[in-house]
Design an enzyme around this catalytic site. Structure first.
Site, mmCIF file in Angstrom:
data_model
loop_
_atom_site.group_PDB
_atom_site.id
_atom_site.type_symbol
_atom_site.label_atom_id
_atom_site.label_comp_id
_atom_site.label_asym_id
_atom_site.label_seq_id
_atom_site.Cartn_x
_atom_site.Cartn_y
_atom_site.Cartn_z
ATOM 1 N N ARG A 52 -5.850 3.990 -4.518
ATOM 2 C CA ARG A 52 -6.671 5.506 -4.013
ATOM 3 C C ARG A 52 -6.391 7.536 -3.950
ATOM 4 O O ARG A 52 -7.253 7.536 -4.309
ATOM 5 C CB ARG A 52 -6.375 4.973 -1.907
ATOM 6 C CG ARG A 52 -7.457 4.364 -1.989
ATOM 7 C CD ARG A 52 -7.156 3.603 -0.504
ATOM 8 N NE ARG A 52 -5.814 2.767 -0.840
ATOM 9 C CZ ARG A 52 -5.691 1.257 -0.944
ATOM 10 N NH1 ARG A 52 -6.631 1.252 -1.652
ATOM 11 N NH2 ARG A 52 -4.476 0.433 -1.495
ATOM 12 N N THR A 53 -5.071 7.362 -3.860
ATOM 13 C CA THR A 53 -5.099 9.193 -3.834
ATOM 14 C C THR A 53 -5.342 9.215 -4.996
ATOM 15 O O THR A 53 -6.016 10.371 -5.680
ATOM 16 C CB THR A 53 -3.235 9.309 -3.066
ATOM 17 O OG1 THR A 53 -3.329 8.668 -1.949
ATOM 18 C CG2 THR A 53 -2.801 10.485 -3.096
ATOM 19 N N LYS A 82 13.447 9.684 -20.089
ATOM 20 C CA LYS A 82 14.386 10.233 -20.856
ATOM 21 C C LYS A 82 15.179 11.362 -20.227
ATOM 22 O O LYS A 82 16.344 11.652 -20.790
ATOM 23 C CB LYS A 82 13.824 11.206 -22.574
ATOM 24 C CG LYS A 82 12.795 10.467 -22.948
ATOM 25 C CD LYS A 82 12.345 11.251 -23.818
ATOM 26 C CE LYS A 82 11.120 10.927 -24.202
ATOM 27 N NZ LYS A 82 10.606 11.930 -25.327
ATOM 28 N N ARG A 103 3.218 12.985 -6.143
ATOM 29 C CA ARG A 103 3.664 12.150 -4.928
ATOM 30 C C ARG A 103 5.360 10.919 -5.755
ATOM 31 O O ARG A 103 5.457 10.841 -6.808
ATOM 32 C CB ARG A 103 3.052 10.538 -5.108
ATOM 33 C CG ARG A 103 3.878 9.222 -4.859
ATOM 34 C CD ARG A 103 2.428 7.973 -4.660
ATOM 35 N NE ARG A 103 1.922 8.484 -3.192
ATOM 36 C CZ ARG A 103 0.445 7.420 -2.745
ATOM 37 N NH1 ARG A 103 0.683 5.889 -3.277
ATOM 38 N NH2 ARG A 103 -0.005 8.033 -2.166
ATOM 39 N N HIS A 131 2.081 13.026 4.219
ATOM 40 C CA HIS A 131 0.805 12.692 2.897
ATOM 41 C C HIS A 131 -0.100 13.208 3.842
ATOM 42 O O HIS A 131 -1.189 12.746 4.316
ATOM 43 C CB HIS A 131 0.755 11.101 3.256
ATOM 44 C CG HIS A 131 -0.203 10.772 2.198
ATOM 45 N ND1 HIS A 131 -0.939 11.446 1.329
ATOM 46 C CD2 HIS A 131 -0.530 9.779 1.679
ATOM 47 C CE1 HIS A 131 -1.520 10.611 0.576
ATOM 48 N NE2 HIS A 131 -0.876 10.031 0.654
HETATM 49 C C1 NCD Z 1 -0.337 5.216 2.208
HETATM 50 C C2 NCD Z 1 1.028 5.761 0.991
HETATM 51 O O1 NCD Z 1 0.703 5.745 0.204
HETATM 52 O O2 NCD Z 1 1.573 5.789 2.096
HETATM 53 N N1 NCD Z 1 -1.407 4.604 1.393
HETATM 54 C C3 NCD Z 1 -2.187 5.340 0.603
HETATM 55 O O3 NCD Z 1 -2.043 6.917 0.453
HETATM 56 N N2 NCD Z 1 -3.722 5.122 1.211
HETATM 57 C C4 NCD Z 1 -0.493 4.067 3.096
HETATM 58 C C5 NCD Z 1 0.788 3.151 2.534
HETATM 59 O O4 NCD Z 1 1.118 2.787 1.564
HETATM 60 O O5 NCD Z 1 0.695 2.217 2.709
#
Ligand code: NCD
Length: 325
Positions: A52-53, A82, A103, A131
């Site tokens: 999703r993100t 590398k 991320r 997040h």
């Molecule tokens: C979450 C995350 O990656 O922290 N997912 C997201 O970004 N929608 C929640 C999760 O991984 O459980």
């Protein structure tokens, strides 16, 4: 340069402006193609899995005329494999892109990136830390689902399309509150709103103490599943929002896998629990889910986790317009 690293960097005016813009984009795209990000390039750098993100940032850029350098299929296909450092990768991507969505599995990695980046860094999850963009879309969803339009109460002059939350709105967080970074950012954001926050988790997966103490000081509660006497049905009967999370398997080292197996079924939202919840209650989940919400609940009008998914694209589009303006 506006980095988005933690939720506490974003003040309420900034957030309301993002929400206004998100609603405007959502309405406008039905009438004409959006161009607010045209000529802009975003780099998406993901050291951890994402559906999703990453996709919502990419969709937001695509739908508003911008483009993306996608390093989202795993950094194993980049020079990270590398041995390139995070810092060098960030400085490099900063030569091509106008902002970088990052991320990474380490807490504090977004701040490390921001320290060297020539362009804004947007934290899309730093390990079990924060997040912040998920917290924005979660609050946006809670406002639209449970809030009161300001215009309706004669206060629409500032933000004509904004919502207010009633002060005694009760939000219950359920699941892995220790490792759920979306929970950490959203609790921090909701603490500003004076809603009543209730925490329910296995005793081994509590909310970090720095947040729990603030929740308790603001009239919230903390309870643990697995104790005789605690009934999830009773705990959730009167709440306005249930924010469900999965137990984060990837945060358990191989030595602790048996602990994970003992905890993974500790908080499940069964149909009989949902049947006892208020008709106006809303069920949110950042997703992905594993087994904590059975699929038969998806058709219940109180389940809004897929609406949340779409809201994420509009909120991230609006945020990008602010950060890249
Ligand atoms: C979450 C995350 O990656 O922290 N997912 C997201 O970004 N929608 C929640 C999760 O991984 O459980």
């Amino acid at each position: 340069m506006q980095h988005v690293l933690t939720i506490d960097q974003l003040n309420d005016d900034f957030i309301q402006e993002v929400f206004q813009k998100a609603r405007t984009c959502r309405d406008a795209h039905k009438r004409y193609p959006l161009t607010g990000l045209s000529g802009r390039v975003l780099a998406c750098l993901f050291y951890e899995p994402s559906t999703r993100t990453s996709s919502s940032f990419i969709a937001a850029m695509a739908r508003a005329g911008g483009s993306v350098i996608p390093i989202t299929q795993g950094v194993q296909f980049s020079s990270v494999s590398k041995g390139e450092s995070l810092e060098d990768t960030i400085v490099t991507l900063g030569q091509y892109a106008d902002a970088i969505v990052l991320r990474h599995p380490d807490v504090g990695s977004a701040a490390r990136a921001a320290a060297v980046s020539p362009v804004p860094i947007i934290n899309a999850g730093d390990g079990v830390g924060e997040h912040p963009t998920q917290a924005l879309l979660d609050l946006f969803t809670i406002e639209e689902e449970c809030g009161i339009p300001l215009a309706q109460v004669g206060l629409g002059f500032l933000y004509p399309r904004a919502y207010a939350l009633k002060e005694d709105l009760s939000v219950t967080f359920l699941g892995d509150l220790k490792n759920g970074r979306t929970v950490h950012s959203l609790v921090e954001l909701l603490l500003r709103k004076k809603v009543r926050i209730h925490l329910i988790s296995p005793i081994l997966l509590p909310l970090p103490a720095y947040l729990r103490d603030q929740v308790l000081a603001n009239g919230g509660t903390e309870k643990f599943v697995g104790y005789t006497g605690l009934s999830l049905k009773d705990e959730l009967r009167d709440t306005d929002v249930v924010y469900m999370t999965r137990v984060q398997k990837e945060r358990f080292s191989s030595t602790f896998m048996s602990e994970y197996r003992g905890l993974k079924d500790a908080c499940i939202l069964t149909p009989s629990i949902v049947a006892a919840m208020k008709p106006t209650c809303r069920i949110l989940h950042p997703l992905p889910r594993v087994n904590e919400i059975p699929r038969e609940i998806d058709s219940d009008p109180r389940a809004v986790y897929f609406k949340q998914v779409q809201n994420g694209m509009w909120v991230r589009m609006a945020l990008l317009m602010k950060v890249l303006q």
